[in-house]
Design a protein around this motif. Sequence first.
Motif, PDB file in Angstrom:
ATOM      1  N   TYR A 365       2.110   8.646  13.484  1.00 44.34           N
ATOM      2  CA  TYR A 365       1.158   9.756  13.606  1.00 44.34           C
ATOM      3  C   TYR A 365      -0.287   9.269  13.442  1.00 44.34           C
ATOM      4  O   TYR A 365      -1.177   9.626  14.208  1.00 44.34           O
ATOM      5  CB  TYR A 365       1.510  10.820  12.556  1.00 44.34           C
ATOM      6  CG  TYR A 365       0.474  11.879  12.357  1.00 44.34           C
ATOM      7  CD1 TYR A 365       0.316  12.913  13.282  1.00 44.34           C
ATOM      8  CD2 TYR A 365      -0.369  11.855  11.241  1.00 44.34           C
ATOM      9  CE1 TYR A 365      -0.658  13.892  13.091  1.00 44.34           C
ATOM     10  CE2 TYR A 365      -1.337  12.817  11.051  1.00 44.34           C
ATOM     11  CZ  TYR A 365      -1.471  13.832  11.980  1.00 44.34           C
ATOM     12  OH  TYR A 365      -2.438  14.784  11.804  1.00 44.34           O
ATOM     13  N   TYR A 378      -4.193  14.542   3.226  1.00 42.65           N
ATOM     14  CA  TYR A 378      -3.472  15.453   4.123  1.00 42.65           C
ATOM     15  C   TYR A 378      -2.002  15.529   3.743  1.00 42.65           C
ATOM     16  O   TYR A 378      -1.428  14.551   3.251  1.00 42.65           O
ATOM     17  CB  TYR A 378      -3.521  14.926   5.570  1.00 42.65           C
ATOM     18  CG  TYR A 378      -4.870  15.054   6.224  1.00 42.65           C
ATOM     19  CD1 TYR A 378      -5.215  16.201   6.925  1.00 42.65           C
ATOM     20  CD2 TYR A 378      -5.790  14.015   6.152  1.00 42.65           C
ATOM     21  CE1 TYR A 378      -6.455  16.319   7.537  1.00 42.65           C
ATOM     22  CE2 TYR A 378      -7.032  14.118   6.761  1.00 42.65           C
ATOM     23  CZ  TYR A 378      -7.361  15.274   7.445  1.00 42.65           C
ATOM     24  OH  TYR A 378      -8.585  15.389   8.043  1.00 42.65           O
ATOM     25  N   PRO A 381       2.488  16.357   8.600  1.00 46.21           N
ATOM     26  CA  PRO A 381       2.599  17.471   9.544  1.00 46.21           C
ATOM     27  C   PRO A 381       3.989  18.127   9.455  1.00 46.21           C
ATOM     28  O   PRO A 381       5.010  17.433   9.392  1.00 46.21           O
ATOM     29  CB  PRO A 381       2.390  16.796  10.900  1.00 46.21           C
ATOM     30  CG  PRO A 381       1.601  15.561  10.600  1.00 46.21           C
ATOM     31  CD  PRO A 381       2.033  15.116   9.236  1.00 46.21           C
TER      32      PRO A 381
END
Length: 418
Positions: A365, A378, A381
Motif C-alpha cells: 500500500y 494512519y 485501510p
Amino acid sequence: MDYHIADPGLAEEGRMRIEWAERDMPVLRLIRERFSREKPLQGMRVGACLHVTTETANLMITLKAGGAEVALCASNPLSTQDDVAASLVRHHGVPVFAIRGEDKETYYSHINAVLDTRPHVTMDDGADLISTLHAERKEQAKEVWAGAEETTTGVIRLRAMAEAGVLLYPVIAVNNALTKHLFDNRFGTGQSTLDGILRATNVLLAGRRVAVFGFGMCGRGVASRARGLGALVTVVETDPLRALEAVMEGFQVTTSLEAAASCDLFITVTGDIHVLRKEHFQVMRDGAILANSGHFNVEIDIPALEEMSRSRRRVRDNVEEFLLPDGRRIYLLAEGRLVNLAAAEGHPASVMDMSFANQALCVEYVKGAHATLDRVVYDVPEELDREIARLKLASMGIRIDSLTPEQEEYLSSWEMGT
Ligand code: ADE
C-alpha cells in the motif's frame, strides 16, 4: 552481504522450523504467491526491527518474493532465535543483524546497520528503529516513504511524536488493524505468555492465584487463558471501564497492593513503568513469581527488587531467585523481558499469519500511496483488514453468509420501523 549473527551453523535447524511455521500461515502464503508473480515491491528497500522468529522469517521471505530488498534486526535483545537468523542469511539471502542475548550497545549497532541499508520503509515492533532514526539520523528521514508499527507500545510512542509535531514521515499503525490486535494481542499473547511461564517454571496453574496487571487486549487474553487452566485470576486495572469489564467477565478485581499480598504469580501487561515496585515486593508471599509480557522490561522495578535483596542467583533457565532479608524468595522470569518471546517462541504462527499479512499488504500500500500521506499515524485501510479476515476464514474452510439485498436495504434505511 553484510550480516551479524551468532552461528551460521544453525541454518539447517532454522530452515526446518521456518517451514514448520509456514504451514500455519496460509494467508501470508497466498500473499507470497501473488507477490512472486506480480513483484509489486520491486525497487523497494525495507528495514525491519522485529522479533527474529520463524514467523518473522516468513514475512521477510514474502517481502523478498515481492521484489523488495530487506534487512532485519531484533526488536528485543532476548527474543532472537539464532537458528532462524542463520537460515535467513544462508538460505534466503536476508542480511540479519541479531544475536540472542546481545548487549545494549550491540542491539543499537544492529539497528544502525539496518538503517545503513537506507530503507524506504521502516518496520518496527516497539518503535526503536524509527526512534533511532529520529534521534541520531534525522537527515535520513527524507528518504523514508513511511513506517509500519506492529505493537501497542510503539503506536503510543509514535502518536506522541505526531502530536508533538516531531514525526518526520507517515506511519501505519499495523497494531490497530482488527485482524491484528483482536487476535494477536488477545489469543497470541494469552497463549504464548502462559507458554513462556510454564516452560520457565513448570508450575501447575490449577488452583494458583494469578494476578494479571492490565486488562487491554493482551491482559484479557492472559487472564482468560490462565482461568482456562484453572487459575484463580485477579485483575488489576486503573481504567474504570476496563476494570468494570473484568468484573463482569467474572474476574476478581482489586488494587495492586491487595493483589500483591494475596497472589502467587504476577503477570504484567500494561505497557507502563514500575507496575510492580518496592511496596509490592514488601508484602509478597515467599515463592512469588514475577513475569512480564509488556513490550519493555520496565513494568517490574528490577533495580528496586535487587536493592532490597540479600542475594540474586539463577536457579533455572529464565528463572532468577531474589532472597530478601526476612528469608522470603521472589522469582523473576526472563529478566523481566517479554516472557513469551524470551522463555518460549512468541505467538503461534496462526495468529502471526494475520499480523504479518497486514504488514506485507501495508508495504504494498505504501508503495502506491506514500506521495499522498502526511506525517501522522494512519490506521490500516479497512479493505485490507476485511480481506485478511476473509482469506483467513477461507483458509480454515469456514464459509459465512452474505446479507440479502433486503437486509442490506434495511440496514441502510431509517424509514422502516415496527
Ligand atoms: N510477537 C509476538 N510473537 C511473535 C512472533 N512469533 N514473531 C514475531 N513477533 C512476535
